[in-house]
Motif scaffolding. Sequence first.
Motif, PDB file in Angstrom:
ATOM      1  N   ASN A  10      15.480  67.537   4.422  1.00 12.20           N
ATOM      2  CA  ASN A  10      16.537  68.404   4.965  1.00 12.20           C
ATOM      3  C   ASN A  10      17.741  67.636   5.497  1.00 12.20           C
ATOM      4  O   ASN A  10      18.845  68.149   5.532  1.00 12.20           O
ATOM      5  CB  ASN A  10      15.964  69.308   6.061  1.00 12.20           C
ATOM      6  CG  ASN A  10      14.908  70.245   5.518  1.00 12.20           C
ATOM      7  OD1 ASN A  10      14.951  70.628   4.341  1.00 12.20           O
ATOM      8  ND2 ASN A  10      13.939  70.608   6.333  1.00 12.20           N
ATOM      9  N   ASN A  11      17.506  66.402   5.957  1.00 15.87           N
ATOM     10  CA  ASN A  11      18.588  65.563   6.482  1.00 15.87           C
ATOM     11  C   ASN A  11      18.573  64.198   5.800  1.00 15.87           C
ATOM     12  O   ASN A  11      18.228  63.192   6.422  1.00 15.87           O
ATOM     13  CB  ASN A  11      18.437  65.370   8.002  1.00 15.87           C
ATOM     14  CG  ASN A  11      18.334  66.703   8.723  1.00 15.87           C
ATOM     15  OD1 ASN A  11      19.272  67.487   8.724  1.00 15.87           O
ATOM     16  ND2 ASN A  11      17.182  66.961   9.308  1.00 15.87           N
ATOM     17  N   PRO A  12      18.886  64.167   4.506  1.00 11.64           N
ATOM     18  CA  PRO A  12      18.742  62.910   3.755  1.00 11.64           C
ATOM     19  C   PRO A  12      19.714  61.831   4.240  1.00 11.64           C
ATOM     20  O   PRO A  12      20.821  62.123   4.639  1.00 11.64           O
ATOM     21  CB  PRO A  12      19.066  63.320   2.314  1.00 11.64           C
ATOM     22  CG  PRO A  12      19.828  64.591   2.416  1.00 11.64           C
ATOM     23  CD  PRO A  12      19.405  65.264   3.681  1.00 11.64           C
ATOM     24  N   SER A  13      19.225  60.580   4.228  1.00 11.36           N
ATOM     25  CA  SER A  13      20.112  59.442   4.499  1.00 11.36           C
ATOM     26  C   SER A  13      19.959  58.443   3.355  1.00 11.36           C
ATOM     27  O   SER A  13      18.936  58.430   2.677  1.00 11.36           O
ATOM     28  CB  SER A  13      19.772  58.780   5.838  1.00 11.36           C
ATOM     29  OG  SER A  13      18.757  57.818   5.657  1.00 11.36           O
ATOM     30  N   ASP A  14      21.007  57.639   3.155  1.00  8.98           N
ATOM     31  CA  ASP A  14      21.011  56.686   2.033  1.00  8.98           C
ATOM     32  C   ASP A  14      19.890  55.665   2.139  1.00  8.98           C
ATOM     33  O   ASP A  14      19.386  55.167   1.149  1.00  8.98           O
ATOM     34  CB  ASP A  14      22.351  55.933   1.996  1.00  8.98           C
ATOM     35  CG  ASP A  14      23.493  56.875   1.650  1.00  8.98           C
ATOM     36  OD1 ASP A  14      23.196  58.004   1.189  1.00  8.98           O
ATOM     37  OD2 ASP A  14      24.666  56.501   1.854  1.00  8.98           O
ATOM     38  N   LYS A  15      19.514  55.358   3.392  1.00  4.02           N
ATOM     39  CA  LYS A  15      18.548  54.283   3.594  1.00  4.02           C
ATOM     40  C   LYS A  15      17.105  54.722   3.363  1.00  4.02           C
ATOM     41  O   LYS A  15      16.212  53.894   3.269  1.00  4.02           O
ATOM     42  CB  LYS A  15      18.686  53.731   5.029  1.00  4.02           C
ATOM     43  CG  LYS A  15      19.838  52.758   5.185  1.00  4.02           C
ATOM     44  CD  LYS A  15      20.004  52.335   6.643  1.00  4.02           C
ATOM     45  CE  LYS A  15      20.816  53.348   7.415  1.00  4.02           C
ATOM     46  NZ  LYS A  15      20.930  53.102   8.842  1.00  4.02           N
ATOM     47  N   SER A  16      16.869  56.033   3.310  1.00  2.68           N
ATOM     48  CA  SER A  16      15.497  56.522   3.280  1.00  2.68           C
ATOM     49  C   SER A  16      14.935  56.542   1.857  1.00  2.68           C
ATOM     50  O   SER A  16      15.484  57.154   0.949  1.00  2.68           O
ATOM     51  CB  SER A  16      15.439  57.935   3.873  1.00  2.68           C
ATOM     52  OG  SER A  16      14.259  58.599   3.466  1.00  2.68           O
ATOM     53  N   TYR A  17      13.800  55.867   1.681  1.00  7.08           N
ATOM     54  CA  TYR A  17      13.090  55.880   0.397  1.00  7.08           C
ATOM     55  C   TYR A  17      12.658  57.305   0.064  1.00  7.08           C
ATOM     56  O   TYR A  17      12.791  57.752  -1.088  1.00  7.08           O
ATOM     57  CB  TYR A  17      11.874  54.946   0.472  1.00  7.08           C
ATOM     58  CG  TYR A  17      10.915  55.119  -0.675  1.00  7.08           C
ATOM     59  CD1 TYR A  17      11.243  54.657  -1.953  1.00  7.08           C
ATOM     60  CD2 TYR A  17       9.692  55.754  -0.496  1.00  7.08           C
ATOM     61  CE1 TYR A  17      10.372  54.827  -3.017  1.00  7.08           C
ATOM     62  CE2 TYR A  17       8.813  55.927  -1.551  1.00  7.08           C
ATOM     63  CZ  TYR A  17       9.155  55.464  -2.818  1.00  7.08           C
ATOM     64  OH  TYR A  17       8.292  55.644  -3.859  1.00  7.08           O
ATOM     65  N   THR A  18      12.141  58.024   1.075  1.00  4.07           N
ATOM     66  CA  THR A  18      11.659  59.386   0.852  1.00  4.07           C
ATOM     67  C   THR A  18      12.795  60.296   0.392  1.00  4.07           C
ATOM     68  O   THR A  18      12.634  61.070  -0.562  1.00  4.07           O
ATOM     69  CB  THR A  18      11.037  59.945   2.156  1.00  4.07           C
ATOM     70  OG1 THR A  18      10.153  58.958   2.698  1.00  4.07           O
ATOM     71  CG2 THR A  18      10.262  61.212   1.896  1.00  4.07           C
ATOM     72  N   ALA A  19      13.952  60.177   1.043  1.00  5.37           N
ATOM     73  CA  ALA A  19      15.109  60.988   0.648  1.00  5.37           C
ATOM     74  C   ALA A  19      15.518  60.669  -0.789  1.00  5.37           C
ATOM     75  O   ALA A  19      15.891  61.565  -1.553  1.00  5.37           O
ATOM     76  CB  ALA A  19      16.269  60.743   1.612  1.00  5.37           C
ATOM     77  N   SER A  20      15.409  59.386  -1.171  1.00  3.72           N
ATOM     78  CA  SER A  20      15.790  59.004  -2.542  1.00  3.72           C
ATOM     79  C   SER A  20      14.840  59.631  -3.564  1.00  3.72           C
ATOM     80  O   SER A  20      15.239  59.986  -4.661  1.00  3.72           O
ATOM     81  CB  SER A  20      15.822  57.474  -2.687  1.00  3.72           C
ATOM     82  OG  SER A  20      14.510  56.951  -2.800  1.00  3.72           O
ATOM     83  N   LEU A  21      13.555  59.808  -3.186  1.00  5.38           N
ATOM     84  CA  LEU A  21      12.608  60.484  -4.078  1.00  5.38           C
ATOM     85  C   LEU A  21      13.007  61.946  -4.282  1.00  5.38           C
ATOM     86  O   LEU A  21      13.040  62.438  -5.415  1.00  5.38           O
ATOM     87  CB  LEU A  21      11.194  60.439  -3.478  1.00  5.38           C
ATOM     88  CG  LEU A  21      10.384  59.151  -3.600  1.00  5.38           C
ATOM     89  CD1 LEU A  21       9.061  59.305  -2.844  1.00  5.38           C
ATOM     90  CD2 LEU A  21      10.111  58.800  -5.051  1.00  5.38           C
ATOM     91  N   PHE A  22      13.323  62.627  -3.187  1.00  2.00           N
ATOM     92  CA  PHE A  22      13.740  64.038  -3.298  1.00  2.00           C
ATOM     93  C   PHE A  22      14.993  64.156  -4.164  1.00  2.00           C
ATOM     94  O   PHE A  22      15.122  65.076  -4.963  1.00  2.00           O
ATOM     95  CB  PHE A  22      13.997  64.642  -1.916  1.00  2.00           C
ATOM     96  CG  PHE A  22      12.739  64.925  -1.130  1.00  2.00           C
ATOM     97  CD1 PHE A  22      11.756  65.767  -1.635  1.00  2.00           C
ATOM     98  CD2 PHE A  22      12.542  64.351   0.119  1.00  2.00           C
ATOM     99  CE1 PHE A  22      10.591  66.032  -0.912  1.00  2.00           C
ATOM    100  CE2 PHE A  22      11.384  64.615   0.850  1.00  2.00           C
ATOM    101  CZ  PHE A  22      10.411  65.448   0.331  1.00  2.00           C
ATOM    102  N   ALA A  23      15.905  63.181  -3.989  1.00  5.78           N
ATOM    103  CA  ALA A  23      17.167  63.236  -4.739  1.00  5.78           C
ATOM    104  C   ALA A  23      16.935  63.102  -6.242  1.00  5.78           C
ATOM    105  O   ALA A  23      17.686  63.646  -7.046  1.00  5.78           O
ATOM    106  CB  ALA A  23      18.109  62.133  -4.233  1.00  5.78           C
ATOM    107  N   LYS A  24      15.871  62.376  -6.625  1.00  5.54           N
ATOM    108  CA  LYS A  24      15.600  62.169  -8.055  1.00  5.54           C
ATOM    109  C   LYS A  24      14.947  63.391  -8.703  1.00  5.54           C
ATOM    110  O   LYS A  24      14.838  63.452  -9.925  1.00  5.54           O
ATOM    111  CB  LYS A  24      14.711  60.936  -8.235  1.00  5.54           C
ATOM    112  CG  LYS A  24      15.475  59.627  -8.060  1.00  5.54           C
ATOM    113  CD  LYS A  24      14.528  58.440  -8.114  1.00  5.54           C
ATOM    114  CE  LYS A  24      15.225  57.175  -7.641  1.00  5.54           C
ATOM    115  NZ  LYS A  24      14.282  56.211  -7.063  1.00  5.54           N
TER     116      LYS A  24
END
Length: 207
Positions: A128-142
């Motif tokens: 819900n609050n993605p940041s560039d540094k987060s591996y988890t956020a990068s997974l959701f983005a893919k």
Amino acid sequence: MFQKKEKMNIDFSKMNGLIPAIVQDAVSGKVLMQGYMNEEALEKTKESGMVTFFSRSKNRLWTKGETSGNFLELVSIAGDCDGDSILVKANPRGPVCHTGSDTCWDEENSSKTGFIDQLRAIIKDRKNNPSDKSYTASLFAKGINKVAQKVGEEAVEIVIEAKDDNKELFLGEAADLLFHYLVLLEAKGYELDEVMEVLIERHSKKS
Ligand SMILES: [Zn+2]
């Protein structure tokens, strides 16, 4: 890690200035101990991030762990429905009771499975609050395909480690699989509780 956002409606006048404070392990959910807080103890707890009581025997503020080093690191504080009891969630740095027991009711407090709930909350926050540094956020983005593929890869890796005899590597892969499994559930928009419901339903049919 304590955030001062909680709204508190604790009425110290109601109980002669001393309110019972129940301390619960933030990870396991175990009730660890009970003490009393006055307004000053509550403020010191919030300020220092270490749970502090008013000790009736010492007649002064008492930060749990000040002599033993077994501090209670504050996670959250909440007043109850009518403002005359405090629930403190904390991470204990060691056994809580002066007897050396994990809890003041002589119970064991070794289960870490409650951490899954904290991990799920973190994963949800990364979505819900993605940041560039987060591996988890990068997974959701893919996207979902990539997340699902990752679970498949981790599953293969744990199979490989299962055939060997290296505890550290096996546990590492087991953690990777569990983590990516939780990310997949979140990516699909399902809760772990919904998986539990399926398991409970199956179990009830058997018994
Ligand atoms: Zn005790």
